[in-house]
Structures are given as C-alpha cells and as structure tokens.
Design a protein around this motif. Structure first.
Motif, mmCIF file in Angstrom:
data_model
loop_
_atom_site.group_PDB
_atom_site.id
_atom_site.type_symbol
_atom_site.label_atom_id
_atom_site.label_comp_id
_atom_site.label_asym_id
_atom_site.label_seq_id
_atom_site.Cartn_x
_atom_site.Cartn_y
_atom_site.Cartn_z
ATOM 1 N N SER A 90 0.912 -1.246 0.005
ATOM 2 C CA SER A 90 -0.157 -0.007 -0.173
ATOM 3 C C SER A 90 0.856 1.317 -0.080
ATOM 4 C CB SER A 90 -0.818 0.107 1.076
ATOM 5 O OG SER A 90 -1.685 -1.071 1.099
ATOM 6 N N THR A 91 2.109 1.235 0.720
ATOM 7 C CA THR A 91 2.877 2.330 0.770
ATOM 8 C C THR A 91 3.523 2.696 -0.503
ATOM 9 O OG1 THR A 91 3.115 1.997 3.388
ATOM 10 C CG2 THR A 91 4.564 3.490 2.143
ATOM 11 N N PHE A 92 4.160 1.451 -1.136
ATOM 12 C CA PHE A 92 4.921 1.773 -2.160
ATOM 13 C C PHE A 92 3.808 2.345 -3.462
ATOM 14 C CE2 PHE A 92 8.226 -0.628 -0.764
ATOM 15 C CZ PHE A 92 9.314 -0.172 -1.883
ATOM 16 N N LEU A 93 2.345 1.621 -3.443
ATOM 17 C CA LEU A 93 1.449 2.297 -4.614
ATOM 18 C C LEU A 93 1.203 3.793 -4.242
ATOM 19 C CD1 LEU A 93 -0.160 0.558 -6.654
ATOM 20 C CD2 LEU A 93 -1.956 0.330 -5.125
ATOM 21 N N LYS A 94 0.738 4.123 -2.983
ATOM 22 C CA LYS A 94 0.678 5.581 -2.521
ATOM 23 C C LYS A 94 1.780 6.428 -3.145
ATOM 24 C CE LYS A 94 1.017 6.937 1.613
ATOM 25 N NZ LYS A 94 0.746 7.073 3.159
ATOM 26 N N ASN A 95 3.136 6.138 -2.728
ATOM 27 C CA ASN A 95 4.273 6.820 -2.950
ATOM 28 C C ASN A 95 4.514 6.993 -4.531
ATOM 29 O OD1 ASN A 95 4.322 7.316 -0.224
ATOM 30 N ND2 ASN A 95 6.297 6.420 0.292
ATOM 31 N N PHE A 96 4.461 5.945 -5.159
ATOM 32 C CA PHE A 96 4.514 5.866 -6.763
ATOM 33 C C PHE A 96 3.688 6.955 -7.367
ATOM 34 C CE2 PHE A 96 3.619 4.172 -10.897
ATOM 35 C CZ PHE A 96 5.063 4.488 -11.470
ATOM 36 N N LEU A 97 2.587 7.419 -6.663
ATOM 37 C CA LEU A 97 1.619 8.315 -7.381
ATOM 38 C C LEU A 97 2.323 9.660 -7.308
ATOM 39 C CD1 LEU A 97 -1.845 7.485 -6.144
ATOM 40 C CD2 LEU A 97 -0.647 6.922 -8.306
ATOM 41 N N ASN A 98 3.413 9.987 -6.472
ATOM 42 C CA ASN A 98 4.202 11.260 -6.357
ATOM 43 C C ASN A 98 5.366 11.374 -7.204
ATOM 44 O OD1 ASN A 98 2.088 12.108 -4.330
ATOM 45 N ND2 ASN A 98 3.155 10.974 -2.724
ATOM 46 N N VAL A 99 5.617 10.247 -7.822
ATOM 47 C CA VAL A 99 6.900 10.201 -8.664
ATOM 48 C C VAL A 99 6.620 10.958 -10.064
ATOM 49 C CG1 VAL A 99 8.488 8.828 -9.791
ATOM 50 C CG2 VAL A 99 7.673 8.050 -7.831
ATOM 51 N N GLU A 100 7.318 12.012 -10.246
ATOM 52 C CA GLU A 100 7.101 13.077 -11.246
ATOM 53 C C GLU A 100 7.879 13.024 -12.618
ATOM 54 O OE1 GLU A 100 6.603 16.843 -9.639
ATOM 55 O OE2 GLU A 100 4.656 16.514 -8.891
ATOM 56 N N HIS A 101 9.129 12.250 -12.203
ATOM 57 C CA HIS A 101 10.051 11.825 -13.389
ATOM 58 C C HIS A 101 10.609 10.737 -13.094
ATOM 59 C CE1 HIS A 101 13.450 12.725 -16.214
ATOM 60 N NE2 HIS A 101 12.664 13.600 -16.571
ATOM 61 N N VAL A 102 11.171 10.198 -14.419
ATOM 62 C CA VAL A 102 11.679 8.755 -14.330
ATOM 63 C C VAL A 102 12.951 8.975 -13.711
ATOM 64 C CG1 VAL A 102 12.840 9.047 -16.495
ATOM 65 C CG2 VAL A 102 12.337 6.793 -15.692
ATOM 66 N N ARG A 103 13.683 10.052 -13.762
ATOM 67 C CA ARG A 103 15.212 9.930 -12.858
ATOM 68 C C ARG A 103 14.819 9.857 -11.244
ATOM 69 N NH1 ARG A 103 14.648 15.409 -14.777
ATOM 70 N NH2 ARG A 103 14.025 16.943 -12.964
ATOM 71 N N HIS A 104 13.543 9.995 -10.808
ATOM 72 C CA HIS A 104 13.093 9.957 -9.530
ATOM 73 C C HIS A 104 12.915 8.560 -8.905
ATOM 74 C CE1 HIS A 104 11.767 14.370 -10.061
ATOM 75 N NE2 HIS A 104 13.070 14.420 -9.863
ATOM 76 N N ILE A 105 12.904 7.587 -10.070
ATOM 77 C CA ILE A 105 12.567 6.093 -9.653
ATOM 78 C C ILE A 105 13.677 5.578 -8.605
ATOM 79 C CG2 ILE A 105 12.233 3.900 -10.325
ATOM 80 C CD1 ILE A 105 10.975 5.008 -12.812
ATOM 81 N N PRO A 106 14.801 5.613 -8.786
ATOM 82 C CA PRO A 106 15.572 4.782 -8.113
ATOM 83 C C PRO A 106 15.453 5.372 -6.446
ATOM 84 C CG PRO A 106 17.032 5.562 -9.843
ATOM 85 C CD PRO A 106 15.614 6.255 -9.963
ATOM 86 N N TYR A 107 15.304 6.862 -6.315
ATOM 87 C CA TYR A 107 15.017 7.358 -4.695
ATOM 88 C C TYR A 107 13.751 6.985 -4.545
ATOM 89 C CZ TYR A 107 14.114 11.027 -1.065
ATOM 90 O OH TYR A 107 13.923 11.473 -0.200
ATOM 91 N N PHE A 108 12.668 6.851 -5.263
ATOM 92 C CA PHE A 108 11.322 6.378 -4.756
ATOM 93 C C PHE A 108 11.491 4.923 -4.163
ATOM 94 C CE2 PHE A 108 8.272 3.255 -6.702
ATOM 95 C CZ PHE A 108 7.234 3.379 -5.857
ATOM 96 N N LEU A 109 12.302 4.207 -4.815
ATOM 97 C CA LEU A 109 12.356 2.664 -4.381
ATOM 98 C C LEU A 109 12.925 2.692 -3.247
ATOM 99 C CD1 LEU A 109 13.218 1.009 -7.660
ATOM 100 C CD2 LEU A 109 11.055 0.647 -6.484
#
Length: 280
Positions: A90-109
């Motif tokens: 649930s947390t991964f799903l919610k936080n993914f909605l705030n990712v605004e650029h592909v370069r932010h994916i590693p930080y998101f993970l």
C-alpha cells in the motif's frame, strides 16, 4: 451586485474562484497521471495453498511514469505477516503516485523501502514479523526494479528465463563460501538454513533494498514475472514455460500457474502469488 456591509457577495465570488482553481488543479493532476504509453498487458493470480492465512499481497497501477507492479510475501512462521505485506504494498502504491520524473525512480524505491521498514518495526513494537518485496516499473523499453528478501523478478524471453534480482537468503552466503573454497558443494546444499532470509522489511538490522543500477532493457514480447517463493518452489521452469507458451494472455498465464500449483496439492504448499506484465 454591490456587497452589503457583511461582504457576502464578495465571499461567494471568492469561494467560487477557489473552487474553480481547485478543480483545475485536480484536473491537471489527473492529466499528469494519465498513462502515456499504452500496450502493457497485466495478469495476476494467487492461492492460499495449505496455509491458514494469505500473507501475500500485491497490486499494480499505471501513471505517466509507467506501470508499477509490486508484490510482498509476509514471512511464513512469523506473526503479523499479513499486516507487513499489506502495509508495504500500500505504501509503495501511494508513494508511486508522487513520482514526477523517471530519474526519481531509484530514490522512490530506496526511500519507500526505508520508510516501510521503519513503519513496520514501529507497528510491531518488538513482536516478530516482516515481509519480502519486489517492485518493478515498466517505462517504455526499460524495467526499473527493487527487491528485498526472496521473492523474484524474472524476464521470460523467447523460451528463456532471465533472472533480474538476487535473493537475500543465507543460501547466497553459502554459495559465495563455496565459490571461494571455504565449504564443499555438499555442505552448501545440505545446510538447513540455506533458505533463511538475511534481509527483509521489518528487520531491525535492515540493510537496504537491492535496486537496479541501470534499468533492465526490454524487447517487444517480453513477459515480466513477479512471484513469491510459493510459485518458484513448486513449479519448475519447464512447467512455467509450458504455461507461458500455451497461454494467450498474461491473465491466462498467471491463472494457469496458480491452477498448476493447486493441482499438485502439496501438503505444505505455501501462499503463492504471481503478477505478469507483457510489453506490447
């Protein structure tokens, strides 16, 4: 109409403007989240096996950044497995909605994994519990991924399975000792702790989430398979390949794997979950 002494008409106009601005903001957010790259087909399947409770949890979603699939396996034998896996996904799903650029994916993970681990530890308050987790973001011709524990991501390409993530198990430690000559092959294979996890979410000594240094390059027709150990410990690669090649869609393939697992009727069958993404 001029305002009265209490300024009521001006308040109404002001409220209307705020409402319009809010609607425009919401519409812009929805437009931003609208998937830009169609053609990703998704299938999933799950069985409780011989367990009393389903501790696996999974989800997928698509935004303008790509399609996210995430799967967590609450650790069997520990209490609170279901809570841990549900909280993580649930947390991964919610936080993914705030990712605004592909370069932010590693930080998101990495950051989401860190936060999930801290929250699970806090929720447990000293009790036992934990979960594995694999997450993948399909963006165009690339797969960004993160993993902790022993759930796996596989790429099925033209009759071959390509492993994506390593498992965080003691078996990997034993394999390194075998390769360095510290132990024999028999000692490695006979060790009863070889499947024991050495890193997972909810572990007070949590190290880090394994994250792709570079995205995994994909080809048209690739099938990305996310599965818990209840799948790969029950089905052989030959059995999985037969199901994948004999099915017309990811949904049929995923359900075919679950049907095959249930047909075996193993006495100690673990929870089993599979998600399949197919790049168009």
């Amino acid at each position: 109409m001029p305002a009265g002494s209490d300024g009521t008409p001006y308040l109404i106009v002001g409220a209307s403007i705020l409402l319009i601005l809010l609607m425009l903001y919401v519409r812009s957010r929805l437009n931003k989240r609208k998937p830009e790259v169609p053609g990703v087909r998704i299938g999933n399947g799950q069985t409780i096996g011989a367990r009393n409770e389903q501790d696996d949890y999974f989800a997928s979603t698509t935004t303008s950044i790509g399609t996210l699939a995430v799967l967590a396996d609450g650790i069997s034998g520990l209490a609170n497995g279901r809570m841990c896996s549900t909280l993580a996904v649930s947390t991964f799903l919610k936080n993914f909605l705030n990712v605004e650029h592909v370069r932010h994916i590693p930080y998101f993970l990495s950051e989401t994994a860190r936060r999930v681990n801290s929250e699970i530890v806090e929720q447990l308050r000293g009790a036992q519990g934990g979960t594995t987790l694999v997450a993948g973001i399909l963006n165009g011709d690339h797969l960004y991924w993160g993993a902790v524990g022993d759930s796996v991501i596989l790429i099925y390409r033209q009759g071959e399975f390509l492993p994506v993530n390593p498992k965080h198990t003691y078996g990997n430690v034993l394999e390194q000792k075998y390769l360095s000559g510290e132990i024999t092959k028999d000692e490695m294979e006979a060790n009863p702790k070889r499947r024991q996890l050495v890193n997972y979410l909810g572990y007070e000594q949590f190290q880090n989430m394994e994250i792709s240094e570079t995205p995994f390059p994909l080809k048209t027709g690739d099938k990305i398979i996310f599965c818990s150990d209840g799948v790969y410990n029950t089905l052989t690669e030959v059995e999985m390949e037969q199901i994948l090649t004999g099915s017309g869609s990811p949904e049929e393939s995923a359900q075919g794997m679950i049907d095959a697992i249930e047909a075996k009727g193993l006495h100690k069958q673990d929870n089993a979950t599979v998600i399949i993404l197919e790049k168009g």
